[in-house]
Design an enzyme around this catalytic site. Structure first.
Site, PDB file in Angstrom:
ATOM      1  CG  HIS A 119      -1.891   0.976   1.443  1.00  0.00           C
ATOM      2  ND1 HIS A 119      -1.610   2.267   1.824  1.00  0.00           N
ATOM      3  CD2 HIS A 119      -3.235   0.913   1.312  1.00  0.00           C
ATOM      4  CE1 HIS A 119      -2.748   2.945   1.913  1.00  0.00           C
ATOM      5  NE2 HIS A 119      -3.747   2.154   1.600  1.00  0.00           N
ATOM      6  CG  ASP A 211       0.389  -2.335   5.849  1.00  0.00           C
ATOM      7  OD1 ASP A 211      -0.447  -2.359   6.768  1.00  0.00           O
ATOM      8  OD2 ASP A 211       0.125  -1.922   4.702  1.00  0.00           O
ATOM      9  CD  GLN A 214      -6.769  -4.269   4.191  1.00  0.00           C
ATOM     10  OE1 GLN A 214      -7.757  -4.856   4.634  1.00  0.00           O
ATOM     11  NE2 GLN A 214      -6.813  -2.993   3.840  1.00  0.00           N
ATOM     12  CE  LYS A 237      -7.194  -0.179   6.257  1.00  0.00           C
ATOM     13  NZ  LYS A 237      -7.965   0.642   5.324  1.00  0.00           N
ATOM     14  CB  CYS A 379      -3.763   3.498  -1.347  1.00  0.00           C
ATOM     15  SG  CYS A 379      -4.960   4.720  -0.901  1.00  0.00           S
TER      16      CYS A 379
END
Lengths: 421, 118
Positions: A119, A211, A214, A237, A379
């Site tokens: 991302h 990261d 998700q 999220k 993104c």
């Protein structure tokens, strides 16, 4: 499969908007009642600043705030709540590492490595850092199937015995390896633990920044087991409030790092000549934080835990498998889902192209029937360029989505065909 | 009201003035990196008026329809008339309401045209 009708009752948005088909949880998730009520509880019952007041409601607010830190640490498998820093969002968490550690350790001719599936928030900070400090910026490519190109030639990821080969990617000069746990476009779940192991074998002092924006909402994660040095994710999220991000980092690194922002809350003692700072995590939380948000985030984690992360993952696997199968059955080759075609090695993120229809038109026509999907580059512009696509449409699933949402999506796509021909 | 009205879809499916012009007075190519829409526009000017205009647009239905309708409208118009065209004109021409997110799609052809006649 989870009991969707029961779960939907916990999300007030479905009472105020009963026809809503929400397929954009990758962008942000919906919020359960318990989270919303907890926000209100803070504002209506103990709306005081944290850490400062020598009075009851301030102490209560501080206690609630710090309790979230403890629960967050437990949620991701850390035994030390001081390793949990609250930020504004995952982007800020990643920038914090780039500023506070990156600028401390990156020198000319060092290497900073990211992947083409990152991302922008885990791509641009490192690209900029490398450019500023004269370091080499390297980007790991993907295979045409949507996996990172890090596997030994003779092993395939589908085989659990796969071997990772980072020759030519990681070297003794590599200082940072920044990767997504799960790609927000391809849905690929990267074998992060094995990657960390392989990378650190080549260069033990390498820092790995994962990261997990998700990943944390959708599967059980254990930061100790993964072995990364930093893990970033975001509250909104994972059913929590917007405006809160989390950075988990190894304590000894956090302790070494310079503060990200200076000001209130983060200091130990300020004199005209110099200032000393608090220890982590408070060193990194300058100014009044989003108190209500942090406090309510724990209700999101409680909710997720009550459903069970394994159940959520199984549910999403089933629904994604069903969606991919149904779309293929209905539209054949006209629908192309990007990323791994096997629902087991991906999560509930499904970015796709549909004939020659522009993703904007697809999303707009679906919206006419109150079906919310995302259209654009999500993104991840370098990834779209790699895929030779300017944009994709993306439907994503979470614990409140069921088969009927997939059916509505299919119906909506039929309408797209009918209108645009 | 759906923004996919018959007139929009008609221009989307059969765009007018599509193609390139040999030896144009001016050419411009623009893109919107956010959604990948691109437009190439050629113009032939004569006596301060737009004599011929052509475009190749790739993108969503709104941007293609907007390019098609706009190029139809400006044929024979003077530069001064074209410079005055604005967002409200485009919305009236399309006859639909657009959210802020889709406005850029509709305005890309006008932006190209204004660059072209400068």
């Amino acid at each position: 499969m989870l009991n969707i009708n029961q779960i939907k009752k916990d999300f007030p948005i479905f009472s105020s908007d009963p026809t809503l088909v929400y397929l954009d949880s990758t962008a942000t998730s919906l919020k359960p009642r318990s989270v919303i009520e907890k926000m209100t509880e803070y504002y209506s019952k103990y709306s005081a600043n944290v850490f400062r007041g020598i009075y009851k409601i301030s102490e209560k607010a501080t206690e609630e705030y710090e309790e979230t830190r403890k629960i967050t640490a437990e949620f991701i498998g850390s035994s030390n709540p001081d390793e949990v820093i609250f930020t504004r969002n995952a982007t800020e968490s990643l920038n914090l590492v780039a500023y506070s550690l990156g600028r401390l350790i990156i020198e000319e001719d060092d290497e900073v490595v990211v992947s083409i599936m990152d991302h922008h928030s885990n791509f641009v900070p490192w690209q900029q850092l490398a450019a500023e400090n004269g370091a080499t910026f390297k980007v790991i490519d993907i295979t045409d199937e949507g996996y990172l190109q890090i596997f030994h030639k003779e092993s395939r990821i589908q085989n659990s015995e796969f071997r990772i080969d980072l020759t030519g990617i990681i070297s003794k000069r590599t200082k940072i390896l920044a990767l997504p746990y799960i790609s927000n476009v391809l849905g690929t779940i990267n074998p992060i633990k094995k990657i960390v192991e392989a990378a650190k074998k080549i260069n033990p002092s390498l820092i790995v920044v994962a990261d997990a924006a998700q990943a944390v909402p959708h599967k059980e994660i254990n930061v100790k087991e993964i072995g990364a040095d930093f893990v970033a994710f975001s509250s909104h999220k994972m059913l929590g409030p917007t405006g809160i991000g989390v950075l988990w980092g190894r304590y000894e690194l956090l302790d070494r790092m310079t503060p990200f922002q200076y000001g209130g809350e983060m200091i130990d003692e300020v004199r005209i000549e110099s200032t000393t700072f608090k220890h982590p995590p408070h060193k990194f939380e300058a100014g009044t934080p989003h108190i209500a948000g942090v406090i309510a985030l724990k209700e999101a984690m409680r909710y997720l835990q009550q459903i069970g992360m394994k159940n959520i993952r199984d549910h999403e696997k089933a629904i994604t498998g069903y969606a991919m199968e149904t779309l293929k059955k209905t539209f054949g080759e006209k629908i192309q889902v990007v990323g791994p075609q096997d629902a087991k090695s991906r999560c509930g993120i499904m970015a796709f192209t549909f004939g020659s229809y522009h993703p904007h038109d697809i999303a707009q026509i679906l919206d006419e029937d109150n079906i919310a999907i995302r259209a654009g580059h999500h993104c991840a512009m370098p990834l779209h360029k790699r895929l030779q696509l300017s944009a994709t449409a993306r439907a994503s699933f979470y614990l409140y989505n069921g088969e009927e949402d997939v059916e509505k999506l299919v119906e909506g796509l039929r309408k797209v065909e009918k209108i645009l021909k | 009201m759906s923004i996919y009205q018959d007139v929009i879809l008609d221009h989307y499916h059969s765009p007018r003035n599509e193609g390139r012009i040999k030896n144009p007075s001016n050419s411009v190519s623009l893109s919107n990196p956010l959604c990948g829409d691109t437009i190439v526009m050629d113009v032939v000017e004569k006596n301060g008026k737009i004599e011929r205009i052509a475009h190749i647009s790739t993108g969503c239905a709104i941007s293609k329809a907007s390019a098609s309708m706009l190029t139809e409208y400006v044929k024979g118009k003077t530069k001064d008339e074209v410079v005055k065209l604005d967002k409200d004109f485009i919305l009236t021409m399309l006859g639909i309401e657009l959210s802020a997110n889709r406005l850029r799609c509709a305005l890309l052809p006008l932006e190209s045209l204004h660059k072209l006649i400068k």
